[in-house]
Design a protein around this motif. Sequence first.
Motif, PDB file in Angstrom:
ATOM      1  N   ASP A 158     -39.160   1.929  59.264  1.00 44.39           N
ATOM      2  CA  ASP A 158     -39.872   2.598  58.168  1.00 44.39           C
ATOM      3  C   ASP A 158     -39.165   2.352  56.838  1.00 44.39           C
ATOM      4  OD1 ASP A 158     -41.714   3.648  59.961  1.00 44.39           O
ATOM      5  OD2 ASP A 158     -40.666   5.553  60.168  1.00 44.39           O
ATOM      6  N   ILE A 159     -37.839   2.424  56.851  1.00 45.96           N
ATOM      7  CA  ILE A 159     -37.083   2.170  55.619  1.00 45.96           C
ATOM      8  C   ILE A 159     -37.277   0.722  55.185  1.00 45.96           C
ATOM      9  CG2 ILE A 159     -34.758   1.995  54.638  1.00 45.96           C
ATOM     10  CD1 ILE A 159     -34.003   4.435  56.355  1.00 45.96           C
ATOM     11  N   ARG A 160     -37.238  -0.204  56.142  1.00 41.81           N
ATOM     12  CA  ARG A 160     -37.454  -1.618  55.798  1.00 41.81           C
ATOM     13  C   ARG A 160     -38.830  -1.846  55.177  1.00 41.81           C
ATOM     14  NH1 ARG A 160     -34.739  -2.867  60.952  1.00 41.81           N
ATOM     15  NH2 ARG A 160     -32.683  -3.690  60.442  1.00 41.81           N
ATOM     16  N   SER A 161     -39.823  -1.119  55.676  1.00 38.22           N
ATOM     17  CA  SER A 161     -41.179  -1.318  55.148  1.00 38.22           C
ATOM     18  C   SER A 161     -41.298  -0.809  53.716  1.00 38.22           C
ATOM     19  CB  SER A 161     -42.213  -0.628  56.039  1.00 38.22           C
ATOM     20  OG  SER A 161     -42.138   0.778  55.918  1.00 38.22           O
ATOM     21  N   VAL A 162     -40.569   0.254  53.383  1.00 38.74           N
ATOM     22  CA  VAL A 162     -40.621   0.824  52.034  1.00 38.74           C
ATOM     23  C   VAL A 162     -39.679   0.082  51.081  1.00 38.74           C
ATOM     24  CG1 VAL A 162     -40.282   2.939  50.679  1.00 38.74           C
ATOM     25  CG2 VAL A 162     -41.217   3.093  52.964  1.00 38.74           C
ATOM     26  N   CYS A 163     -38.587  -0.441  51.636  1.00 37.80           N
ATOM     27  CA  CYS A 163     -37.549  -1.089  50.824  1.00 37.80           C
ATOM     28  C   CYS A 163     -37.310  -2.514  51.331  1.00 37.80           C
ATOM     29  CB  CYS A 163     -36.253  -0.292  50.902  1.00 37.80           C
ATOM     30  SG  CYS A 163     -36.427   1.455  50.512  1.00 37.80           S
ATOM     31  N   PRO A 164     -38.316  -3.394  51.217  1.00 42.27           N
ATOM     32  CA  PRO A 164     -38.212  -4.717  51.832  1.00 42.27           C
ATOM     33  C   PRO A 164     -37.145  -5.608  51.217  1.00 42.27           C
ATOM     34  CG  PRO A 164     -40.153  -4.593  50.428  1.00 42.27           C
ATOM     35  CD  PRO A 164     -39.603  -3.205  50.520  1.00 42.27           C
ATOM     36  N   ASN A 165     -36.722  -5.306  50.005  1.00 41.69           N
ATOM     37  CA  ASN A 165     -35.740  -6.147  49.325  1.00 41.69           C
ATOM     38  C   ASN A 165     -34.354  -5.510  49.261  1.00 41.69           C
ATOM     39  OD1 ASN A 165     -37.666  -8.225  48.716  1.00 41.69           O
ATOM     40  ND2 ASN A 165     -38.488  -6.846  47.150  1.00 41.69           N
ATOM     41  N   SER A 166     -34.153  -4.479  50.086  1.00 42.14           N
ATOM     42  CA  SER A 166     -32.840  -3.845  50.181  1.00 42.14           C
ATOM     43  C   SER A 166     -32.073  -4.433  51.362  1.00 42.14           C
ATOM     44  CB  SER A 166     -32.990  -2.330  50.365  1.00 42.14           C
ATOM     45  OG  SER A 166     -33.649  -1.753  49.259  1.00 42.14           O
ATOM     46  N   ILE A 167     -30.771  -4.233  51.371  1.00 37.73           N
ATOM     47  CA  ILE A 167     -29.918  -4.664  52.476  1.00 37.73           C
ATOM     48  C   ILE A 167     -29.732  -3.454  53.386  1.00 37.73           C
ATOM     49  CG2 ILE A 167     -27.639  -5.556  53.102  1.00 37.73           C
ATOM     50  CD1 ILE A 167     -27.581  -6.479  50.019  1.00 37.73           C
ATOM     51  N   ILE A 168     -30.258  -3.532  54.608  1.00 32.93           N
ATOM     52  CA  ILE A 168     -30.174  -2.400  55.525  1.00 32.93           C
ATOM     53  C   ILE A 168     -28.920  -2.543  56.383  1.00 32.93           C
ATOM     54  CG2 ILE A 168     -31.367  -1.025  57.260  1.00 32.93           C
ATOM     55  CD1 ILE A 168     -32.821  -1.258  54.528  1.00 32.93           C
ATOM     56  N   LEU A 169     -28.020  -1.588  56.249  1.00 32.39           N
ATOM     57  CA  LEU A 169     -26.776  -1.592  57.007  1.00 32.39           C
ATOM     58  C   LEU A 169     -26.996  -0.986  58.387  1.00 32.39           C
ATOM     59  CD1 LEU A 169     -24.366  -0.373  54.176  1.00 32.39           C
ATOM     60  CD2 LEU A 169     -25.024  -2.714  54.751  1.00 32.39           C
ATOM     61  N   GLY A 170     -25.999  -1.096  59.251  1.00 35.38           N
ATOM     62  CA  GLY A 170     -26.082  -0.498  60.585  1.00 35.38           C
ATOM     63  C   GLY A 170     -26.352   0.994  60.498  1.00 35.38           C
ATOM     64  N   SER A 171     -27.133   1.511  61.432  1.00 37.45           N
ATOM     65  CA  SER A 171     -27.592   2.907  61.365  1.00 37.45           C
ATOM     66  C   SER A 171     -26.823   3.813  62.324  1.00 37.45           C
ATOM     67  CB  SER A 171     -29.083   2.966  61.687  1.00 37.45           C
ATOM     68  OG  SER A 171     -29.331   2.426  62.975  1.00 37.45           O
ATOM     69  N   LEU A 172     -26.962   5.090  62.088  1.00 34.66           N
ATOM     70  CA  LEU A 172     -26.302   6.124  62.888  1.00 34.66           C
ATOM     71  C   LEU A 172     -27.331   7.138  63.345  1.00 34.66           C
ATOM     72  CD1 LEU A 172     -23.582   7.641  63.753  1.00 34.66           C
ATOM     73  CD2 LEU A 172     -23.827   8.855  61.589  1.00 34.66           C
ATOM     74  N   ALA A 173     -27.272   7.527  64.616  1.00 31.69           N
ATOM     75  CA  ALA A 173     -28.133   8.588  65.144  1.00 31.69           C
ATOM     76  C   ALA A 173     -27.247   9.664  65.756  1.00 31.69           C
ATOM     77  CB  ALA A 173     -29.089   8.027  66.188  1.00 31.69           C
ATOM     78  N   VAL A 174     -27.452  10.903  65.364  1.00 32.08           N
ATOM     79  CA  VAL A 174     -26.646  12.022  65.845  1.00 32.08           C
ATOM     80  C   VAL A 174     -27.555  13.027  66.529  1.00 32.08           C
ATOM     81  CG1 VAL A 174     -25.010  13.839  65.224  1.00 32.08           C
ATOM     82  CG2 VAL A 174     -25.046  11.711  63.907  1.00 32.08           C
ATOM     83  N   TYR A 175     -27.210  13.376  67.766  1.00 30.46           N
ATOM     84  CA  TYR A 175     -27.955  14.405  68.487  1.00 30.46           C
ATOM     85  C   TYR A 175     -27.904  15.712  67.713  1.00 30.46           C
ATOM     86  CZ  TYR A 175     -30.173  14.268  73.062  1.00 30.46           C
ATOM     87  OH  TYR A 175     -31.078  14.154  74.069  1.00 30.46           O
ATOM     88  N   GLY A 176     -29.049  16.355  67.543  1.00 29.06           N
ATOM     89  CA  GLY A 176     -29.119  17.564  66.727  1.00 29.06           C
ATOM     90  C   GLY A 176     -28.175  18.659  67.173  1.00 29.06           C
ATOM     91  N   SER A 177     -27.984  18.782  68.480  1.00 27.29           N
ATOM     92  CA  SER A 177     -27.130  19.852  69.001  1.00 27.29           C
ATOM     93  C   SER A 177     -25.643  19.559  68.814  1.00 27.29           C
ATOM     94  CB  SER A 177     -27.420  20.070  70.485  1.00 27.29           C
ATOM     95  OG  SER A 177     -27.146  18.888  71.219  1.00 27.29           O
ATOM     96  N   GLN A 178     -25.305  18.342  68.362  1.00 24.35           N
ATOM     97  CA  GLN A 178     -23.896  17.965  68.276  1.00 24.35           C
ATOM     98  C   GLN A 178     -23.443  17.638  66.855  1.00 24.35           C
ATOM     99  OE1 GLN A 178     -22.911  15.150  71.359  1.00 24.35           O
ATOM    100  NE2 GLN A 178     -24.200  16.190  72.836  1.00 24.35           N
ATOM    101  N   VAL A 179     -24.236  18.037  65.870  1.00 20.15           N
ATOM    102  CA  VAL A 179     -23.896  17.667  64.488  1.00 20.15           C
ATOM    103  C   VAL A 179     -22.587  18.286  64.015  1.00 20.15           C
ATOM    104  CG1 VAL A 179     -26.285  17.197  63.805  1.00 20.15           C
ATOM    105  CG2 VAL A 179     -25.356  19.508  63.510  1.00 20.15           C
ATOM    106  N   GLU A 180     -22.313  19.521  64.439  1.00 18.69           N
ATOM    107  CA  GLU A 180     -21.098  20.200  63.978  1.00 18.69           C
ATOM    108  C   GLU A 180     -19.848  19.429  64.377  1.00 18.69           C
ATOM    109  OE1 GLU A 180     -20.918  22.680  61.978  1.00 18.69           O
ATOM    110  OE2 GLU A 180     -22.962  23.476  62.004  1.00 18.69           O
ATOM    111  N   ASN A 181     -19.899  18.778  65.539  1.00 18.41           N
ATOM    112  CA  ASN A 181     -18.733  18.071  66.069  1.00 18.41           C
ATOM    113  C   ASN A 181     -18.817  16.561  65.877  1.00 18.41           C
ATOM    114  OD1 ASN A 181     -17.650  20.543  67.100  1.00 18.41           O
ATOM    115  ND2 ASN A 181     -19.101  20.409  68.787  1.00 18.41           N
ATOM    116  N   SER A 182     -19.624  16.111  64.942  1.00 18.23           N
ATOM    117  CA  SER A 182     -19.881  14.672  64.805  1.00 18.23           C
ATOM    118  C   SER A 182     -19.023  13.979  63.750  1.00 18.23           C
ATOM    119  CB  SER A 182     -21.359  14.438  64.482  1.00 18.23           C
ATOM    120  OG  SER A 182     -21.685  14.973  63.201  1.00 18.23           O
TER     121      SER A 182
END
Length: 199
Positions: A158-182
């Motif tokens: 989705d980000i690539r589709s909106v920002c086709p001329n940007s450089i997309i870096l590696g992404s991060l996904a965090v489980y919602g229940s574990q954000v405090e300890n992330s």
Amino acid sequence: MRKKSFLSFLIMLLFAVTSCSSDEPTTTEPGSNLSGDAGKTLIVYFSWGGNTKTVANHIHNLIGGDIVEVETVIPYPDTYEEVTQIAPGELASDYRPELKTKVDNMDEYDTLIVGTPIWGGHLTLAMKSFLASYNLSGKAIAPFCTHGGSGTAQSVNDIRSVCPNSIILGSLAVYGSQVENSRADVERWLKQIGIIKNN
């Protein structure tokens, strides 16, 4: 608080599309890494129930700089039931909510760290609306999300589709229940993509 207690339930039942092992609280997906200096960096995030804000604050504590919360003119409801009635229709119509948030000096930033919860397997439309409001050509974008089992799902595309001329870096996904300890996982990700330089 009701909003907090329903958040994990909301993400798991409504917004998670694909499954991801809970043994892996944080995942990174491949993308470009910064080869040079990140330059001036903006952390920008949308957070419905507080999880994405928590991760954004971890990032801010680690790298400092500027941080902005994306807010809609018409706020989303506080309750799970009301949000589940609104979100699917917005996603289906690619609705772009009007935003209160504006960044007047966007040209000054070289790198954006962009955070969102996953809604229906996608980038939230508030964040999509924000990204579409600026010319981000040539800027580096580091995506991160909070989720209930979907990982990043379609949010990076989705980000690539909106920002086709940007450089997309590696992404991060965090489980919602574990954000405090992330925090340690967040720091590892920032090093992997070159925002924090290894000594």
